[in-house]
Write a protein that holds these residues in place. Sequence first.
Motif, PDB file in Angstrom:
ATOM      1  N   PHE A 263       0.918  -1.527   0.051  1.00 15.34           N
ATOM      2  CA  PHE A 263      -0.172  -0.131  -0.111  1.00 15.34           C
ATOM      3  C   PHE A 263       1.003   1.360   0.167  1.00 15.34           C
ATOM      4  N   ARG A 264       1.993   1.278   0.714  1.00 17.00           N
ATOM      5  CA  ARG A 264       2.713   2.332   0.887  1.00 17.00           C
ATOM      6  C   ARG A 264       3.431   2.741  -0.421  1.00 17.00           C
ATOM      7  N   ARG A 265       3.761   1.827  -1.103  1.00 16.61           N
ATOM      8  CA  ARG A 265       4.459   1.897  -2.539  1.00 16.61           C
ATOM      9  C   ARG A 265       3.472   2.623  -3.307  1.00 16.61           C
ATOM     10  N   ARG A 266       2.472   2.071  -3.319  1.00 13.59           N
ATOM     11  CA  ARG A 266       1.368   2.613  -4.321  1.00 13.59           C
ATOM     12  C   ARG A 266       0.895   4.054  -3.812  1.00 13.59           C
ATOM     13  N   ALA A 267       0.859   4.331  -2.585  1.00 11.13           N
ATOM     14  CA  ALA A 267       0.351   5.523  -2.140  1.00 11.13           C
ATOM     15  C   ALA A 267       1.379   6.796  -2.468  1.00 11.13           C
ATOM     16  N   GLU A 268       2.639   6.494  -2.345  1.00 11.88           N
ATOM     17  CA  GLU A 268       3.693   7.521  -2.614  1.00 11.88           C
ATOM     18  C   GLU A 268       3.456   7.794  -4.109  1.00 11.88           C
ATOM     19  N   GLN A 269       3.517   6.670  -5.183  1.00 10.62           N
ATOM     20  CA  GLN A 269       3.117   7.081  -6.367  1.00 10.62           C
ATOM     21  C   GLN A 269       1.798   7.838  -6.738  1.00 10.62           C
ATOM     22  N   GLY A 270       0.763   7.409  -5.726  1.00 11.34           N
ATOM     23  CA  GLY A 270      -0.392   8.274  -6.083  1.00 11.34           C
ATOM     24  C   GLY A 270      -0.447   9.651  -5.787  1.00 11.34           C
ATOM     25  N   LEU A 271       0.297  10.044  -4.456  1.00 10.80           N
ATOM     26  CA  LEU A 271       0.522  11.326  -4.012  1.00 10.80           C
ATOM     27  C   LEU A 271       1.217  12.038  -4.923  1.00 10.80           C
ATOM     28  N   GLU A 272       2.164  11.484  -5.741  1.00  2.00           N
ATOM     29  CA  GLU A 272       3.109  12.275  -6.644  1.00  2.00           C
ATOM     30  C   GLU A 272       2.193  12.465  -7.863  1.00  2.00           C
ATOM     31  N   GLN A 273       1.547  11.594  -8.360  1.00  2.00           N
ATOM     32  CA  GLN A 273       0.809  11.789  -9.604  1.00  2.00           C
ATOM     33  C   GLN A 273      -0.368  12.974  -9.388  1.00  2.00           C
ATOM     34  N   GLN A 274      -0.904  13.005  -8.351  1.00  2.00           N
ATOM     35  CA  GLN A 274      -1.988  13.627  -8.255  1.00  2.00           C
ATOM     36  C   GLN A 274      -1.368  15.198  -8.163  1.00  2.00           C
ATOM     37  N   ALA A 275      -0.285  15.230  -7.317  1.00  2.00           N
ATOM     38  CA  ALA A 275       0.334  16.678  -7.244  1.00  2.00           C
ATOM     39  C   ALA A 275       0.682  17.218  -8.705  1.00  2.00           C
ATOM     40  N   ALA A 276       1.351  16.216  -9.475  1.00  2.00           N
ATOM     41  CA  ALA A 276       1.464  16.580 -10.973  1.00  2.00           C
ATOM     42  C   ALA A 276       0.276  17.147 -11.728  1.00  2.00           C
TER      43      ALA A 276
END
Lengths: 199, 199
Positions: A66-79
Amino acid sequence: MTSSPRRYGSPDAKNRSVLLDAAEELLLAEGYSAVTARRVAAQAGLKHQLVHYYFHTMDDLFLALFRRRAEQGLEQQAAALASDRPLRALWTFSTDPAGASLTMEFMSLANHREAIRAEVAHYAERLRAAQAEALPGILQRYGIPPETCPPIVLVFLTTCVARVLVLEDRLGMSAGHDETRAYVEDLIQRLEEHPSRHD
Amino acid sequence: MTSSPRRYGSPDAKNRSVLLDAAEELLLAEGYSAVTARRVAAQAGLKHQLVHYYFHTMDDLFLALFRRRAEQGLEQQAAALASDRPLRALWTFSTDPAGASLTMEFMSLANHREAIRAEVAHYAERLRAAQAEALPGILQRYGIPPETCPPIVLVFLTTCVARVLVLEDRLGMSAGHDETRAYVEDLIQRLEEHPSRHD
DNA sequence: GTCTATAATCAGATAGAC
DNA sequence: GTCTATCTGATTATAGAC
């Protein structure tokens, strides 16, 4: 005499990532109940004991995944929020089938795994907070008066619609889907193509 | 010689309902992964073999449980739509924590149990169809022009919001909840208290 | 880092006695 | 209608050899 000092693999070992990849594929394809140590290992072409070597318990595996995905998700959303068409980008990000499916699967998991619950809730709140912070500026740029609808409500609505669309798609449901997608996308297009006109 | 003609309990036996009640409690409290033959029987104070006596397989138990709830749900929604404040009644019905939680749990279950999938999808489509049929008349009664937003989209939005609110509540999330509830309820109240004024 | 071997549970499902 | 007994298979997790 001294009880065996159980060993565990280092966090950056190659097969650790391989196992996480395998777990994610299984989670997406067959749901969390299919994610067992044995099936994950089989998917990765490894022995099932390695799962316990890299992740003490299955909860640990789920958390790491989950944490691996969550970090990606936060970055993608910020972008997405920082892009020049933030609404469209946010909608595309939110309705990504793989991402939304995984989120829903983790939410189900969180419902009856205490260790997962706090982590999922925390991540979801961070995602939402980032949106809520960015949206007022975006709406202002498009000339939308803030009285129309509180930004936080818009954020919540968008997330809801995106998630349920993806969830229902997976079940083979379709009633109202085309109409809702069309409605939302038309709304976004009108706003982003003609920032001044909106009635 | 002839292979044992396996026996099964009649559909209206008392303990059959007792088992269904127990299963529903478990499903609500601990999620579908807790609904095993043994735990259901324990909850009901019966032996686990009785589960297989009344329900051939666990899928059969889940289906029976779902159908019982689904019939109640369709009736409740029909009553809500026929009431004198249909929007308020529909919102109350949709945000009932127990009902929405069970629906979400069944949707998760449907995601990786083929036998459940079709049944859940079919029921959800029937619920939505009933709403979509009733809503245009209701909106017309309140003097809302149908161009504002397609009724089917409104139906979908309402369902989404209600479900996700309940789902997130269970996870301990709250960001945007109060604001969204207030927004929706204010909307409903303005419509139903002053049928003529809406801007 | 990966393996064999094993312990301890828990699951679904069936047969047959009462 | 309910019980005891049983079969079969899956699961998490650990210990210790290599």
